[in-house]
Scaffold this active site. Structure first.
Site, mmCIF file in Angstrom:
data_model
loop_
_atom_site.group_PDB
_atom_site.id
_atom_site.type_symbol
_atom_site.label_atom_id
_atom_site.label_comp_id
_atom_site.label_asym_id
_atom_site.label_seq_id
_atom_site.Cartn_x
_atom_site.Cartn_y
_atom_site.Cartn_z
ATOM 1 N N ASP A 199 98.492 41.097 32.280
ATOM 2 C CA ASP A 199 98.567 42.561 32.273
ATOM 3 C C ASP A 199 100.090 43.209 31.745
ATOM 4 O O ASP A 199 100.921 43.165 32.466
ATOM 5 C CB ASP A 199 98.197 43.183 33.762
ATOM 6 N N GLU B 176 103.170 52.320 31.390
ATOM 7 C CA GLU B 176 101.742 52.558 31.882
ATOM 8 C C GLU B 176 101.775 52.268 33.456
ATOM 9 O O GLU B 176 100.907 52.794 34.014
ATOM 10 C CB GLU B 176 100.828 51.574 31.138
ATOM 11 N N GLU B 177 102.487 51.267 33.921
ATOM 12 C CA GLU B 177 102.313 50.922 35.336
ATOM 13 C C GLU B 177 102.988 52.173 36.288
ATOM 14 O O GLU B 177 102.690 52.158 37.393
ATOM 15 C CB GLU B 177 102.977 49.800 35.625
#
Length: 452
Positions: A175, A207-208
């Site tokens: 990821d 994104e996280e």
């Protein structure tokens, strides 16, 4: 310590047998099945043996053999170099520079879009297409969650050369640096065979932690003009090779309670904020199981129940002091309906549970970023289909309407979400190589659809 034990393990090699997605909560109707681990991560067998890691760290001559496997493959060596760069959210600059340099060396025009400080998104298109705009966008993210875990290789001693059993581990190995690598090499393969393919690549930061990279791209009229240039967007996240038909929405909120401090030996002289907040939290915790007509949050056939997680609970300063304040922070994975409707249901539930106590309030102000369930396209044959419960950058990419219809959006990638973010994050060499073919299949379908 080694010990003799009865080893029981179940093979997941029968990928063709449909089974409920392991992420599916009770009540969720899976649209297709994918196993919780790849065939490379679980073996089949029953017997008496030595209990040990089926993928021990490579050592000695075996380690050199594994390094030779990686070095012999441009895909695997690129993935190794990218995973070896620490890129925890907020610190993606080195990873972005590495990807940009690689793409420029492979005849891409690269735009480094500023996001904040030294953080940039990478947007790339073939240099040969300098006077045209890409129509098919492959995108994933460069940032990872903490902590950084170095790249490492592991083998199964019983079949040390089997590419489905050589495991790559490290933070971001799944990821989402596996998706980044597979998307880039899928694009290179397609452009080698079809130099006119209108491809674009977008690798974002953040994104996280809220999606600030994708939001910056969305708001840039140079890169995301109106009407949208893109007719197809392919998002890369760990889906175990399944096409994702959609994922739940998300919102958050706080429950705040105020009280009056006093000595705990004389609690009637004060008012406990903790005691005041507990009825509200009991109701909140049950909202996903309460029917809508009784004041609960909605469910759907596609996504199952709405789920809530009281992730933070704080209150008081000492056991001998009646607590003057209490706070809970709650995350909601929304299975149906709108964010506004969900917020209204939550506020009404807390008011009812506390008999409209003015000392207990719901506050959405720290969680303004929210979105409803995200439906995605799954019209390309040859993939298993599923839904997922995790969030992605899909709702953060706001594309302008096209005159010829809506933009196709696909979500696909190698690796399992069940190891992403964990200390055992990793995937096999074979899985990473397989993902290149999956992305190529999605791109080819988009090309055939538009050229037809």
């Amino acid at each position: 310590m080694r010990s003799l034990t009865l080893l029981l393990s179940l093979s997941t090699a029968l990928r063709s047998v449909a089974a409920p997605h392991p992420a599916s909560p009770q009540g969720q109707i899976p649209l297709g099945g994918i196993p919780s681990a790849s065939t490379s991560e679980v073996g089949i067998g029953i017997g008496i043996g030595i209990e040990e890691d089926p993928f021990p760290p490579a050592a000695g001559s075996g380690h050199n053999d594994l390094e030779d496997v990686i070095n012999a493959s441009p895909l695997l060596s690129f993935h190794r170099d990218l995973v070896s760069i620490e890129s925890i959210s907020g610190h993606e600059a080195r990873a972005a520079a590495f990807v940009a340099d690689f793409l420029e060396a492979h005849n891409f025009t690269v735009v480094k879009q500023p996001v904040a400080g030294d953080r940039v998104n990478i947007f790339a298109s073939p240099r040969a297409h300098a006077h045209s705009r890409p129509e098919i966008l492959l995108t994933s993210h460069l940032d990872t969650v903490p902590p950084f875990i170095p790249y490492s290789l592991h083998r199964n001693d019983s079949r040390p050369t089997d590419r489905q059993l050589i495991r790559i581990a490290g933070r971001g190995a799944v990821d989402a640096k596996a998706s980044v690598a597979a998307q880039i090499f899928a694009a290179l393969d397609i452009l080698h065979a079809d130099p006119s393919a209108p491809l674009g690549l977008l690798f974002v930061v953040g994104e996280e932690v809220g999606g600030d990279g994708m939001k910056a791209f969305s708001h840039d009229p140079r890169l995301n003009p109106a009407p949208s240039r893109f007719h197809t967007v392919i998002f890369g996240e760990p889906t175990d090779f399944a096409l994702v038909a959609g994922h739940k929405g998300m919102l958050g909120f706080e429950v705040l309670a105020s009280g009056r401090p006093a000595h705990s030996g004389y609690p009637w002289l004060g008012r406990s904020a903790v005691s005041a907040i507990l009825p509200a939290l009991r109701r909140v915790d049950a909202l996903g199981h309460i029917p809508v007509h009784h004041g609960g949050l909605p469910a759907s056939h596609k996504y199952g129940r709405t789920t809530l997680n009281i992730g933070v609970l704080e209150g008081g300063v000492a056991t001998n002091v009646v607590p003057a304040a209490a706070r809970a922070d709650v995350a909601v994975r929304l299975a149906a309906g709108s964010v506004d409707d969900a917020r209204a249901i939550i506020a009404a539930a807390v008011a009812d549970a506390t008999h409209r106590d003015p000392a207990v309030v719901v506050d959405f102000s720290r969680h303004l970023e929210a979105y409803p369930p995200q439906d995605l396209d799954v019209d390309v044959p040859g993939f298993e289909i599923t839904t997922v419960n995790y969030g992605t950058d899909v709702p953060n990419l706001h594309l302008h309407p096209r005159p010829d219809g809506p933009v196709k959006r696909y979500l696909y990638g190698p690796g399992s979400i069940f190891v992403a973010h964990g200390e055992n994050e990793g995937l096999t060499v074979g899985a990473l190589e397989e993902a290149v073919g999956g992305y190529k299949k999605l791109v080819q379908a988009a090309l055939e659809r538009t050229r037809a």
